[in-house]
Design a protein around this motif. Structure first.
Motif, PDB file in Angstrom:
ATOM      1  N   ASN A   1       0.880  -1.180   0.000  1.00  0.00           N
ATOM      2  CA  ASN A   1       0.000   0.000   0.000  1.00  0.00           C
ATOM      3  C   ASN A   1       0.910   1.220   0.000  1.00  0.00           C
ATOM      4  OD1 ASN A   1      -1.558  -1.814   2.582  1.00  0.00           O
ATOM      5  ND2 ASN A   1      -2.225  -1.808   0.455  1.00  0.00           N
ATOM      6  N   LEU A   2       0.582   2.155  -0.858  1.00  0.00           N
ATOM      7  CA  LEU A   2       1.477   3.299  -1.020  1.00  0.00           C
ATOM      8  C   LEU A   2       0.695   4.599  -1.058  1.00  0.00           C
ATOM      9  CD1 LEU A   2       4.547   4.033  -2.305  1.00  0.00           C
ATOM     10  CD2 LEU A   2       3.088   4.489  -4.244  1.00  0.00           C
ATOM     11  N   LYS A   3       1.222   5.614  -0.392  1.00  0.00           N
ATOM     12  CA  LYS A   3       0.652   6.944  -0.583  1.00  0.00           C
ATOM     13  C   LYS A   3       1.759   7.998  -0.530  1.00  0.00           C
ATOM     14  CE  LYS A   3      -1.178   7.135   4.145  1.00  0.00           C
ATOM     15  NZ  LYS A   3      -2.442   7.256   4.891  1.00  0.00           N
ATOM     16  N   ILE A   4       1.480   9.109  -1.184  1.00  0.00           N
ATOM     17  CA  ILE A   4       2.434  10.215  -1.162  1.00  0.00           C
ATOM     18  C   ILE A   4       1.768  11.399  -0.477  1.00  0.00           C
ATOM     19  CG2 ILE A   4       3.788  11.821  -2.564  1.00  0.00           C
ATOM     20  CD1 ILE A   4       3.951   9.647  -4.675  1.00  0.00           C
ATOM     21  N   LEU A   5       2.471  11.978   0.465  1.00  0.00           N
ATOM     22  CA  LEU A   5       1.935  13.121   1.205  1.00  0.00           C
ATOM     23  C   LEU A   5       2.743  14.379   0.903  1.00  0.00           C
ATOM     24  CD1 LEU A   5       2.192  10.622   3.815  1.00  0.00           C
ATOM     25  CD2 LEU A   5       0.152  11.977   4.136  1.00  0.00           C
ATOM     26  N   THR A   6       2.018  15.469   0.801  1.00  0.00           N
ATOM     27  CA  THR A   6       2.658  16.775   0.688  1.00  0.00           C
ATOM     28  C   THR A   6       2.082  17.654   1.779  1.00  0.00           C
ATOM     29  OG1 THR A   6       2.699  16.485  -1.676  1.00  0.00           O
ATOM     30  CG2 THR A   6       3.150  18.677  -0.900  1.00  0.00           C
ATOM     31  N   LYS A   7       2.898  18.073   2.682  1.00  0.00           N
ATOM     32  CA  LYS A   7       2.441  18.882   3.822  1.00  0.00           C
ATOM     33  C   LYS A   7       1.213  18.232   4.489  1.00  0.00           C
ATOM     34  CE  LYS A   7       5.560  21.796   2.606  1.00  0.00           C
ATOM     35  NZ  LYS A   7       6.877  21.442   3.105  1.00  0.00           N
ATOM     36  N   ASN A   8       1.341  16.938   4.781  1.00  0.00           N
ATOM     37  CA  ASN A   8       0.311  16.152   5.461  1.00  0.00           C
ATOM     38  C   ASN A   8      -0.956  15.887   4.631  1.00  0.00           C
ATOM     39  OD1 ASN A   8       1.933  15.861   7.679  1.00  0.00           O
ATOM     40  ND2 ASN A   8       1.136  17.715   8.654  1.00  0.00           N
ATOM     41  N   ASP A   9      -0.972  16.360   3.378  1.00  0.00           N
ATOM     42  CA  ASP A   9      -2.116  16.031   2.510  1.00  0.00           C
ATOM     43  C   ASP A   9      -1.752  14.852   1.622  1.00  0.00           C
ATOM     44  OD1 ASP A   9      -3.605  18.091   3.482  1.00  0.00           O
ATOM     45  OD2 ASP A   9      -2.877  19.525   1.964  1.00  0.00           O
ATOM     46  N   THR A  10      -2.662  13.885   1.492  1.00  0.00           N
ATOM     47  CA  THR A  10      -2.418  12.750   0.617  1.00  0.00           C
ATOM     48  C   THR A  10      -2.706  13.157  -0.827  1.00  0.00           C
ATOM     49  OG1 THR A  10      -3.059  11.286   2.389  1.00  0.00           O
ATOM     50  CG2 THR A  10      -3.018  10.344   0.176  1.00  0.00           C
ATOM     51  N   VAL A  11      -1.707  13.006  -1.698  1.00  0.00           N
ATOM     52  CA  VAL A  11      -1.885  13.441  -3.087  1.00  0.00           C
ATOM     53  C   VAL A  11      -1.844  12.272  -4.070  1.00  0.00           C
ATOM     54  CG1 VAL A  11      -1.032  15.784  -2.747  1.00  0.00           C
ATOM     55  CG2 VAL A  11       0.596  13.949  -3.244  1.00  0.00           C
TER      56      VAL A  11
ATOM     57  N   MET B   1      11.879  -6.392  -6.207  1.00  0.00           N
ATOM     58  CA  MET B   1      12.524  -5.231  -6.848  1.00  0.00           C
ATOM     59  C   MET B   1      11.720  -4.701  -8.030  1.00  0.00           C
ATOM     60  SD  MET B   1      13.777  -8.263  -7.570  1.00  0.00           S
ATOM     61  CE  MET B   1      15.117  -8.653  -6.504  1.00  0.00           C
ATOM     62  N   PHE B   2      10.950  -5.584  -8.677  1.00  0.00           N
ATOM     63  CA  PHE B   2      10.128  -5.105  -9.788  1.00  0.00           C
ATOM     64  C   PHE B   2       8.960  -4.248  -9.278  1.00  0.00           C
ATOM     65  CE2 PHE B   2      12.340  -8.562 -11.962  1.00  0.00           C
ATOM     66  CZ  PHE B   2      12.744  -7.896 -13.102  1.00  0.00           C
ATOM     67  N   VAL B   3       8.484  -4.523  -8.059  1.00  0.00           N
ATOM     68  CA  VAL B   3       7.460  -3.665  -7.450  1.00  0.00           C
ATOM     69  C   VAL B   3       8.067  -2.292  -7.195  1.00  0.00           C
ATOM     70  CG1 VAL B   3       5.873  -3.363  -5.529  1.00  0.00           C
ATOM     71  CG2 VAL B   3       6.430  -5.660  -6.313  1.00  0.00           C
ATOM     72  N   SER B   4       9.271  -2.312  -6.645  1.00  0.00           N
ATOM     73  CA  SER B   4       9.969  -1.060  -6.346  1.00  0.00           C
ATOM     74  C   SER B   4      10.179  -0.234  -7.629  1.00  0.00           C
ATOM     75  CB  SER B   4      11.296  -1.416  -5.675  1.00  0.00           C
ATOM     76  OG  SER B   4      12.205  -0.381  -5.783  1.00  0.00           O
ATOM     77  N   HIS B   5      10.592  -0.918  -8.734  1.00  0.00           N
ATOM     78  CA  HIS B   5      10.783  -0.196 -10.002  1.00  0.00           C
ATOM     79  C   HIS B   5       9.451   0.373 -10.506  1.00  0.00           C
ATOM     80  CE1 HIS B   5      14.565  -1.985  -9.636  1.00  0.00           C
ATOM     81  NE2 HIS B   5      14.457  -2.995 -10.458  1.00  0.00           N
ATOM     82  N   THR B   6       8.378  -0.413 -10.332  1.00  0.00           N
ATOM     83  CA  THR B   6       7.069   0.041 -10.814  1.00  0.00           C
ATOM     84  C   THR B   6       6.590   1.250 -10.009  1.00  0.00           C
ATOM     85  OG1 THR B   6       6.579  -2.247 -11.359  1.00  0.00           O
ATOM     86  CG2 THR B   6       4.730  -0.735 -11.386  1.00  0.00           C
ATOM     87  N   ILE B   7       6.849   1.220  -8.701  1.00  0.00           N
ATOM     88  CA  ILE B   7       6.483   2.365  -7.859  1.00  0.00           C
ATOM     89  C   ILE B   7       7.224   3.619  -8.342  1.00  0.00           C
ATOM     90  CG2 ILE B   7       6.750   3.359  -5.536  1.00  0.00           C
ATOM     91  CD1 ILE B   7       6.196   0.535  -4.425  1.00  0.00           C
ATOM     92  N   ALA B   8       8.526   3.463  -8.575  1.00  0.00           N
ATOM     93  CA  ALA B   8       9.315   4.610  -9.046  1.00  0.00           C
ATOM     94  C   ALA B   8       8.781   5.119 -10.380  1.00  0.00           C
ATOM     95  CB  ALA B   8      10.782   4.214  -9.178  1.00  0.00           C
ATOM     96  N   TYR B   9       8.428   4.166 -11.249  1.00  0.00           N
ATOM     97  CA  TYR B   9       7.875   4.535 -12.568  1.00  0.00           C
ATOM     98  C   TYR B   9       6.605   5.380 -12.391  1.00  0.00           C
ATOM     99  CZ  TYR B   9       5.535   3.996 -17.060  1.00  0.00           C
ATOM    100  OH  TYR B   9       4.892   4.250 -18.242  1.00  0.00           O
ATOM    101  N   ASP B  10       5.738   4.935 -11.468  1.00  0.00           N
ATOM    102  CA  ASP B  10       4.468   5.641 -11.251  1.00  0.00           C
ATOM    103  C   ASP B  10       4.691   7.027 -10.641  1.00  0.00           C
ATOM    104  OD1 ASP B  10       2.992   3.611 -12.304  1.00  0.00           O
ATOM    105  OD2 ASP B  10       2.560   2.645 -10.388  1.00  0.00           O
TER     106      ASP B  10
ATOM    107  N   LYS C   1       5.794   9.386 -13.220  1.00  0.00           N
ATOM    108  CA  LYS C   1       4.657   9.780 -14.048  1.00  0.00           C
ATOM    109  C   LYS C   1       3.792  10.808 -13.306  1.00  0.00           C
ATOM    110  CE  LYS C   1       1.054   7.485 -16.715  1.00  0.00           C
ATOM    111  NZ  LYS C   1       0.316   6.228 -16.857  1.00  0.00           N
ATOM    112  N   PHE C   2       3.581  10.551 -12.012  1.00  0.00           N
ATOM    113  CA  PHE C   2       2.801  11.461 -11.173  1.00  0.00           C
ATOM    114  C   PHE C   2       3.429  12.855 -11.152  1.00  0.00           C
ATOM    115  CE2 PHE C   2       2.619  13.304  -6.846  1.00  0.00           C
ATOM    116  CZ  PHE C   2       1.284  13.670  -6.827  1.00  0.00           C
ATOM    117  N   MET C   3       4.756  12.900 -11.182  1.00  0.00           N
ATOM    118  CA  MET C   3       5.460  14.186 -11.140  1.00  0.00           C
ATOM    119  C   MET C   3       5.470  14.873 -12.508  1.00  0.00           C
ATOM    120  SD  MET C   3       6.405  14.671  -8.015  1.00  0.00           S
ATOM    121  CE  MET C   3       7.606  15.983  -8.117  1.00  0.00           C
TER     122      MET C   3
END
Lengths: 416, 190
Positions: free
Chosen positions: A106-116, A130-139, A142-144
């Motif tokens: 389960n993954l989430k990214i927070l910016t100043k305590n807000d989940t984005v 490691m392929f999960v880790s690469h996929t997370i980085a890929y996503d 893309k999000f950025m």
């Protein structure tokens, strides 16, 4: 006047996107990111493995200043860890082992305590985390809103020399954390993916009476012989649709470049020079780039498949031995020193066929076998320096190089 | 006023586009960031379909030509009599001091070893695993082949292979060692 201004602006834009122009380091202006681990399943060893893999991937993205400190925070906590409160982004994840043994993230990214950003991942075999880790980085990339890093999820195939005339073919992720030996025993070299989906590959076997090109379908594990030739038989490049191969064959001891049509099985000879012509690489619709010693030293040339005229592509360096192409760009290996009695240095250089800029990509050691990624965003290469063999990744637009050392043996050749 | 603004813009653009250096710029400091290895991963299996490819094992290699070569004493002793031909750095022409070796080899190939085929193995020093290096090894083998043919050896008895840098006889990082690896070896085939 307006036309002139538009023209000049167009030039400015064109130069701005030229990969041969080096980007000044932007470390200070990069956003910061910290990673928080909320895992409840798995032991500390596995948790740290996953954490380090994720940190490495985020670093290779080259769009963040990554905080390497491992902090544990509850997944549902409303606030980020106190130490991370000044971070631009906080990536929080939780590893969960399900009843059937699969790994859930389960993954989430927070910016100043807000989940984005929120996303969940699942993989049946936790060993290939490691392929999960690469996929997370890929996503996240893309999000950025950055250009896609498709290559991060792809597999690398390479041949590893383990003893004289003994090698193995290995499929790995780009960091070499995952390694799977697909062909063991014998002397097999120059593996090359047969299609973009990476479901099959070609390789040269030197165990037969004559060097032989073989094809392996990974799904069915079936191997078949494509052909053999006296002296050399190497698949140098595969066309984008996988229908045509550029081969280096040497009937009568004369290495030349041939094109093989996979569907019709017809081979046609593309070069006829009496010296060395090797390492063909498709460029555009009907041209190839190759290495030849027709000027008395190895250099990079191009030719149209349908004509005999040959054009010199590189005017820098006296010994340019291997190359790879993507669009208008050519990356090549050049010998910087010519000494039979001391260590030699080989560096990679990038040129554009549209401009006369040259960008040197490496600085020390023996750097060879450059290969563009499918999207042209990165270059993979082999680095041998002080008895250590590594696979390197160059992020062209970020001016960053990363090295992933091999535990044992020496990388002979690779494909991405 | 408008024309001044436009001129300024034009000059600014010219300055911005015209100042690029054509010298290759290299950043030697902190360019490499060695990413920490996470785990000592041995050969693993992702899925059953990949592991099944591993069935291609070393059995084929042991059944190669060399097994039968070593089984024949006369063949291996003749092989020992054949001299290796050495080459200069990045060259494939036969050196003056190697001419006697070639003449000696040709007389053995056409004499005691007349019933065998000859396999010439071209090799290079460690400076590169590229196709070019393999081609260089092959051109070395081809030079030896041409010389043997010129001295009366039937061209149909000779096959060639190049091992590039992958078959070193010496692995130290010394000039003598590299010189030993720039060579063409003789193997006899039944």
């Amino acid at each position: 006047m307006k036309i002139l201004i538009s023209f000049l602006m167009a030039i400015t834009v064109a130069f701005a996107s030229d990969a041969t122009i080096e980007v000044i380091k932007r470390v200070d202006s990069l956003p910061t990111i910290a990673v928080e681990d909320s895992s409840e399943s798995y032991d500390n060893k596995f948790k740290m493995k996953f954490f380090k893999s994720l940190i490495a991937d985020l670093n290779v993205l080259s769009i963040f200043n990554v905080d390497r400190y491992h902090r544990e925070v509850k997944y549902d906590a409303n606030e980020v860890a106190y130490e991370n409160k000044d971070m631009d982004y906080v990536l929080r994840y939780r590893l969960v082992k399900s009843d059937n043994g699969s790994l859930n993230v389960n993954l989430k990214i927070l910016t100043k305590n807000d989940t984005v950003f929120v996303k969940n991942y699942k993989i049946n075999n936790p060993k290939i985390y490691m392929f999960v880790s690469h996929t997370i980085a890929y996503d996240i990339n893309k999000f950025m809103g950055e250009d896609p890093v498709e290559w991060m999820k792809r597999k690398v195939i390479f041949s590893r020399i383990i003893a004289p005339q003994k090698s193995e073919l290995v499929i790995a992720d780009y960091t070499l954390e995952y390694q799977h030996v697909v062909v063991k025993g014998g002397f097999n070299i120059f593996p090359k993916w047969a299609n973009k989906e990476q479901t099959a590959f070609y390789y040269s076997s030197l165990d037969e009476k004559k060097p032989t090109l073989k094809y392996v379908d990974i799904k069915t594990a079936k191997s078949k012989v494509i052909g053999s030739s006296d002296g050399m038989m190497i698949c140098s490049d595969v066309s984008d649709d996988g229908s045509k191969l550029l081969l280096t064959k040497a009937p009568n001891g004369q290495p030349d470049i041939y094109m093989y049509d996979v569907n019709t099985k017809i081979t046609s000879r593309l070069t006829k020079y009496g010296g060395i012509d090797v390492s063909g690489s498709f460029m555009g619709k009907d041209s190839i780039v190759f290495v030849s010693d027709r000027l008395g030293y190895p250099n990079i040339f191009s030719k149209n498949i349908n004509s005999n005229s040959v054009e010199q592509m590189v005017y820098y360096g006296k010994s340019n031995i291997s190359c790879s192409t993507f669009g208008e760009y050519i990356v090549y290996k050049s010998r910087e020193t010519s000494n039979a009695f001391a260590n030699n240095t080989f560096n990679l250089h990038l040129i554009s066929t549209e401009t006369d800029f040259i960008r040197r990509l490496t600085a020390v050691g023996v750097n060879e076998f450059p290969r563009f990624s499918v999207d042209g965003d990165a270059i993979i290469f082999i680095k041998n320096y002080k008895a250590q063999s590594s696979i390197g990744i160059i992020r062209l637009n970020h001016n960053k190089n990363y090295l992933f050392p091999l535990k044992y043996g020496k990388v002979q050749s690779l494909d991405w | 006023m408008k024309s001044i603004v436009i001129s300024s813009v034009v000059i600014a653009l010219l300055v911005l586009t015209g100042c690029s250096s054509k010298e290759p710029a290299v950043d030697t400091s902190s360019q490499y960031e060695s990413v920490e290895k996470v785990a000592p991963v041995q050969s693993e299996t992702v899925s059953s379909d990949e592991s099944s490819v591993m069935s291609e094992d070393g059995s084929r290699a042991s059944a190669s030509d060399y097994a039968s070569v070593s089984s024949s004493d006369s063949m291996s002793s003749l092989e020992n009599d054949l001299s290796t031909i050495y080459f200069d750095f990045d060259k494939f022409n036969i050196r003056e001091d190697m001419q006697n070796n070639i003449a000696n080899d040709a007389s053995i190939v056409n004499g005691a070893a007349i019933k065998f085929s000859v396999k010439l193995e071209g090799n290079c020093d460690e400076w590169g695993s590229d196709e070019y290096n393999f081609a260089l090894g092959l051109k070395r083998a081809n030079s030896v082949k041409k010389s043997l043919v010129a001295q009366g050896v039937n061209t149909n008895r000779i096959t060639m292979v190049s091992f590039g840098e992958s078959n070193p006889t010496c692995t130290e990082k010394t000039k003598d060692c590299w010189a030993k690896n720039r060579r063409v070896d003789f193997k006899l085939l039944p």
